[in-house]
Design a protein around this motif. Structure first.
Motif, PDB file in Angstrom:
ATOM      1  N   VAL A   1     -13.623   0.230   5.955  1.00  0.00           N
ATOM      2  CA  VAL A   1     -14.720   1.054   6.500  1.00  0.00           C
ATOM      3  C   VAL A   1     -15.013   2.265   5.617  1.00  0.00           C
ATOM      4  O   VAL A   1     -15.752   3.160   5.994  1.00  0.00           O
ATOM      5  N   ARG A   2     -14.392   2.289   4.477  1.00  0.00           N
ATOM      6  CA  ARG A   2     -14.582   3.371   3.492  1.00  0.00           C
ATOM      7  C   ARG A   2     -14.207   4.739   4.025  1.00  0.00           C
ATOM      8  O   ARG A   2     -14.847   5.737   3.711  1.00  0.00           O
ATOM      9  N   MET A   3     -13.149   4.765   4.851  1.00  0.00           N
ATOM     10  CA  MET A   3     -12.552   6.065   5.132  1.00  0.00           C
ATOM     11  C   MET A   3     -11.751   6.466   3.901  1.00  0.00           C
ATOM     12  O   MET A   3     -11.500   7.646   3.667  1.00  0.00           O
ATOM     13  N   TYR A   4     -11.287   5.482   3.145  1.00  0.00           N
ATOM     14  CA  TYR A   4     -10.746   5.690   1.800  1.00  0.00           C
ATOM     15  C   TYR A   4     -11.560   4.841   0.839  1.00  0.00           C
ATOM     16  O   TYR A   4     -12.022   3.768   1.211  1.00  0.00           O
ATOM     17  N   GLU A   5     -11.686   5.314  -0.395  1.00  0.00           N
ATOM     18  CA  GLU A   5     -12.329   4.508  -1.441  1.00  0.00           C
ATOM     19  C   GLU A   5     -11.228   3.790  -2.219  1.00  0.00           C
ATOM     20  O   GLU A   5     -10.239   4.418  -2.606  1.00  0.00           O
ATOM     21  N   PRO A   6     -11.376   2.491  -2.463  1.00  0.00           N
ATOM     22  CA  PRO A   6     -10.335   1.794  -3.221  1.00  0.00           C
ATOM     23  C   PRO A   6     -10.336   2.171  -4.705  1.00  0.00           C
ATOM     24  O   PRO A   6     -11.368   2.592  -5.224  1.00  0.00           O
ATOM     25  N   ASP A   7      -9.180   2.025  -5.342  1.00  0.00           N
ATOM     26  CA  ASP A   7      -9.115   2.212  -6.802  1.00  0.00           C
ATOM     27  C   ASP A   7      -9.721   1.002  -7.496  1.00  0.00           C
ATOM     28  O   ASP A   7     -10.304   1.109  -8.556  1.00  0.00           O
ATOM     29  N   GLU A   8      -9.500  -0.153  -6.902  1.00  0.00           N
ATOM     30  CA  GLU A   8     -10.052  -1.393  -7.463  1.00  0.00           C
ATOM     31  C   GLU A   8     -10.391  -2.322  -6.314  1.00  0.00           C
ATOM     32  O   GLU A   8      -9.869  -2.176  -5.223  1.00  0.00           O
ATOM     33  N   GLY A   9     -11.216  -3.316  -6.623  1.00  0.00           N
ATOM     34  CA  GLY A   9     -11.523  -4.349  -5.641  1.00  0.00           C
ATOM     35  C   GLY A   9     -12.861  -4.111  -4.959  1.00  0.00           C
ATOM     36  O   GLY A   9     -13.559  -3.135  -5.243  1.00  0.00           O
ATOM     37  N   SER A  10     -13.200  -5.020  -4.064  1.00  0.00           N
ATOM     38  CA  SER A  10     -14.466  -4.867  -3.355  1.00  0.00           C
ATOM     39  C   SER A  10     -14.348  -5.353  -1.915  1.00  0.00           C
ATOM     40  O   SER A  10     -13.392  -6.043  -1.548  1.00  0.00           O
ATOM     41  N   VAL A  11     -15.344  -4.975  -1.133  1.00  0.00           N
ATOM     42  CA  VAL A  11     -15.425  -5.400   0.266  1.00  0.00           C
ATOM     43  C   VAL A  11     -16.813  -5.994   0.464  1.00  0.00           C
ATOM     44  O   VAL A  11     -17.816  -5.335   0.169  1.00  0.00           O
ATOM     45  N   LEU A  12     -16.868  -7.236   0.911  1.00  0.00           N
ATOM     46  CA  LEU A  12     -18.162  -7.888   1.124  1.00  0.00           C
ATOM     47  C   LEU A  12     -18.391  -8.082   2.616  1.00  0.00           C
ATOM     48  O   LEU A  12     -17.489  -8.508   3.338  1.00  0.00           O
ATOM     49  N   PHE A  13     -19.602  -7.762   3.053  1.00  0.00           N
ATOM     50  CA  PHE A  13     -19.969  -7.923   4.458  1.00  0.00           C
ATOM     51  C   PHE A  13     -20.963  -9.072   4.540  1.00  0.00           C
ATOM     52  O   PHE A  13     -21.955  -9.081   3.790  1.00  0.00           O
TER      53      PHE A  13
END
Ligand SMILES: Nc1ncnc2c1ncn2[C@@H]1O[C@H](COP(=O)(O)OP(=O)(O)OP(=O)(O)O)[C@@H](O)[C@H]1O
Ligand code: SF4
Ligand SMILES: [Mg+2]
Length: 332
Positions: A61-73
């Motif tokens: 939910v992007r309460m944190y931003e990842p260092d790497e990777g992705s999230v697909l909806f």
């Protein structure tokens, strides 16, 4: 179709603040985690405290931003590139229910205000009168009275407050509900009631769930599929039925043995005494791991487990399944 996909997510936190930050000691909280949740599916993330479950969910939910990777909806929308409006709309569809209802509900607001405080600023706000009717109906759905809308969260018990959190999660008609240890702060007798409420809601609505728990048996009861996490990595992933009947990873087996009234640490000590192992704490890695993350605790570990890093592999014979059983262990 997958409602959400986590693809190779990584997140590390700097352990040191200020001047010391330059020495770069990190907690590798989430280490290359990938999974997907289908529409109407309940996916469980299970593991002991500190293994990275909450961090993973917060990355979604992007309460944190990842260092790497992705999230697909819905297979296409890359959540990580969403700007303000897009992100707001995404967060209307993906709702997060927290572990501790006492802290997540503003004590100064009435229950009605708690329920609609986010809704009011959303694109779907139907106006005060309709929102009140919707709030009353959702209160009934979660087993509370519409008249409770005028009271304040502090007037309710822990279980009732968790019902209010669930109502708040539902009011915008989300398509994915993230339940982060929603029952673990409650008495055992109340836990069952809240789980049954979630089962009812799942039966009534077209909803996907990400269900986070440290109790593997509870997760097997509630989930369709489960990912078992240890030190930021997925160790095993399978349907709940497969996992229950033929858990393969030594860590998953440890979690099952610990459900029988013992904590993982106690079960671990018993298991290790037989094998001559002693270490039993979970430590989130502060250096990138060379070997298997579970090697220090694993009764089957040999030299190779400390030097080589096992991949999450599909079990032979399961290659053509949409969701095959996967295990990260050299010995399976
Ligand atoms: N904001 C943060 N800053 C620094 N370290 C963090 C932060 N959030 C989490 N961590 C660390 O990352 C690791 C994973 O934490 P996380 O909260 O994701 O675990 P968890 O599986 O949800 O545990 P629990 O069952 O206790 O809720 C832990 O070592 C934790 O201390
Ligand atoms: S790879 Fe080795 S240490 Fe890791 S779980 Fe398997 S047997 Fe245990
Ligand atoms: Mg957590």
């Amino acid at each position: 179709m997958a409602i959400i996909q986590a693809v190779n997510l990584k997140k590390k936190f700097n352990l040191e603040a200020g001047f010391f930050a330059r020495f770069g000691r990190f907690v590798y909280a989430v280490n290359d985690v990938s999974f997907s949740i289908e529409e109407n599916e309940t996916y469980g993330l299970v593991g002991e405290s500190g293994c990275g479950k909450t961090t993973t969910a917060r990355l979604l939910v992007r309460m944190y931003e990842p260092d790497e990777g992705s999230v697909l909806f819905h297979d296409r929308e890359n959540v990580l590139t969403l700007k303000r409006k897009g992100l707001r709309q995404y967060r209307e569809k993906v709702k997060y229910i927290f572990q501790d209802p006492a802290r997540s509900l503003n004590p100064r607001m009435t229950v009605y205000e708690v329920l609609v405080s986010g809704y009011r600023w959303s694109s779907r706000w139907p106006g005060e009168q309709k929102a009140r009717a919707e709030a009353a109906s959702i209160m009934e759905e979660v087993g509370m009275a519409p008249s409770d809308l005028e009271r304040r969260p502090a007037e309710f018990s822990g279980g009732q407050r968790q019902r209010i959190s669930i109502a708040r999660g539902l009011i915008m008609q989300p398509s994915l509900l993230i339940c982060d240890e929603v029952v673990s702060a409650l008495d055992v007798s109340i836990q069952g009631q809240i789980l049954n409420l979630l089962l009812d809601i799942r039966g009534r609505r077209n909803l996907s769930f990400l269900f986070i728990a440290h109790d593997l048996k509870v997760a097997c009861y509630f989930c369709d599929r489960i990912g078992v996490m240890y030190r930021g990595e997925l160790m095993e992933e399978a349907s709940a039925a497969d996992l229950y009947e033929k858990a393969l990873h030594p860590y998953t087996k440890l979690l099952f043995s610990s459900v029988a009234g013992k904590t993982p640490a106690v079960a671990q000590n018993e298991m290790n005494k037989e094998k001559g192992f002693f270490q039993s704490e979970v430590k989130t890695p502060v250096t990138e791991l060379a070997g298997c993350a579970f090697a220090e605790r694993c009764p089957l570990a040999d030299e190779g487990c400390f030097s080589g890093h096992p991949e999450l592999r599909i079990l032979p014979g399961e290659e053509n399944k949409k969701h095959p059983h996967k295990v990260r262990c050299f010995k399976v």
